[in-house]
Each structure stands twice: as C-alpha cells, then as structure tokens.
Design a protein around this motif. Structure first.
Motif, short mmCIF file in Angstrom:
data_model
loop_
_atom_site.label_atom_id
_atom_site.label_comp_id
_atom_site.label_asym_id
_atom_site.label_seq_id
_atom_site.Cartn_x
_atom_site.Cartn_y
_atom_site.Cartn_z
N ALA A 1 0.81 -1.16 0.03
CA ALA A 1 0.05 -0.23 0.08
C ALA A 1 0.83 1.31 0.02
CB ALA A 1 -0.92 -0.11 1.28
N PRO A 2 0.47 2.38 -0.30
CA PRO A 2 1.04 3.64 -0.30
C PRO A 2 1.69 3.94 0.96
CG PRO A 2 -0.85 4.19 -1.38
CD PRO A 2 -0.99 2.51 -0.73
N GLY A 3 2.93 4.70 1.11
CA GLY A 3 3.64 4.67 2.37
C GLY A 3 4.61 4.06 2.59
N VAL A 4 5.44 4.44 3.90
CA VAL A 4 6.59 3.32 4.33
C VAL A 4 6.07 2.71 5.54
CG1 VAL A 4 8.88 3.61 4.93
CG2 VAL A 4 8.14 5.30 3.26
N HIS A 5 6.05 1.36 5.59
CA HIS A 5 5.70 0.71 6.70
C HIS A 5 6.69 -0.60 6.65
CE1 HIS A 5 2.09 3.29 6.75
NE2 HIS A 5 1.85 2.87 5.62
#
Length: 165
Positions: A144-148
């Motif tokens: 998914a979008p983002g930095v996880h």
C-alpha cells in the motif's frame, strides 16, 4: 520476484558514494557482508524524500549496531539525480546509492512497478531487503502507499528478531 535465498542478480549500475560515482555491477556493490538495500520509486519524490530515506539516515547507527555493514538506496533515476539527492539530503556518510537508470536491476529482481499513470514510467516498487554475502535473507515489499514494511524501524525489528532466533 526475488525471494529469500536468491542471489542478487548481477547487472550494470552506477554506485554513488561519498568518494564519487563508479560503474560497477549490482553483485559487486551488494555481494559482500550484510547489506540493507531499500528501493524507492524516485529520488526527490515526496514519500521517498520525506519518509523513506530519512528513516534510514536517522537509524544508520542502530542498523550498524545490529550488524549491518552498508545501507544502500536504489532507484531508477540516473546517477546525476541520485548524486544530487544524496548531497541535498546530506546522507552520503550513512547511505550509498545505486543509480539503476534503465531499470535493469528492478526488472531482474522483479521489483519493477508501472507508474505511467502518474507520468513516472517504470520505477521500483517500494521495498527493502537484508542481503548477506550477496544472497537475499529477507524481503519486505510495500503493498500500500507509504513506508511501513520497508522502513528502517521494520528492518531493525527483523534484524533483532534474527539475532534472537
């Protein structure tokens, strides 16, 4: 897609370090010691510039204390852009950069992602991996979008878990 236990493919890339820019191969750049490689869709892009790279710079000492020899960032940008990004963020003391301008390494690792709808062409999927002596030990790809899953805190947790095991 590259998996745990796979060797890093050997393709031509440019390595950007504090010493300058050199032509090399991905195997030569990533093949010795424990390396954390993280891939970003593009230098200077908002999430990469504000969230992904800064997390690795801020956690560089902790990553090294956890046994990481080198931290390397890769993108499909050319070496001029990667060098400018590294210098602008003042991160060359902590991170080395691979310029995969034609996306050959992204394709070889199965991490190429189509961003043409955003006007960016083929780029890297946001990911990170722990590489030990040229072999992928762990792979984290964002879904998914983002930095996880591919951020420095997640990599630190994975390194600490592998030591505890």
């Amino acid at each position: 897609m590259i998996e745990r236990g796979n060797p890093v493919p050997s393709v031509g890339i440019k390595l950007v370090t504090a010493a300058g820019v050199e032509d090399t191969t991905s195997q030569a750049a990533l093949g010795q010691g424990t390396v954390v490689l993280f891939s970003v869709p593009g230098a200077f892009t908002p999430t990469c510039h504000v969230n992904h790279l800064p997390g690795f710079v801020a956690n560089a000492a902790r990553l090294r204390a956890a046994g990481v020899d080198r931290i390397v960032c890769v993108a499909t940008n050319d070496h001029h852009v990667m060098k400018a990004w590294a210098e602008t963020t003042q991160s060359l003391d902590d991170v080395e950069f691979l310029a995969d301008g034609n996306g050959a390494l992204a394709e070889a690792m199965g991490l190429a992602k189509d961003f043409t709808a955003s006007g960016m062409g083929m780029r890297y999927a946001r990911s990170a991996m722990i590489i030990r002596d040229g072999v992928v030990d762990a792979l984290f790809v964002e879904d998914a979008p983002g930095v996880h899953a591919s951020g420095a805190p997640a990599i630190l947790m994975a390194l600490e878990a592998s030591v505890a095991a």
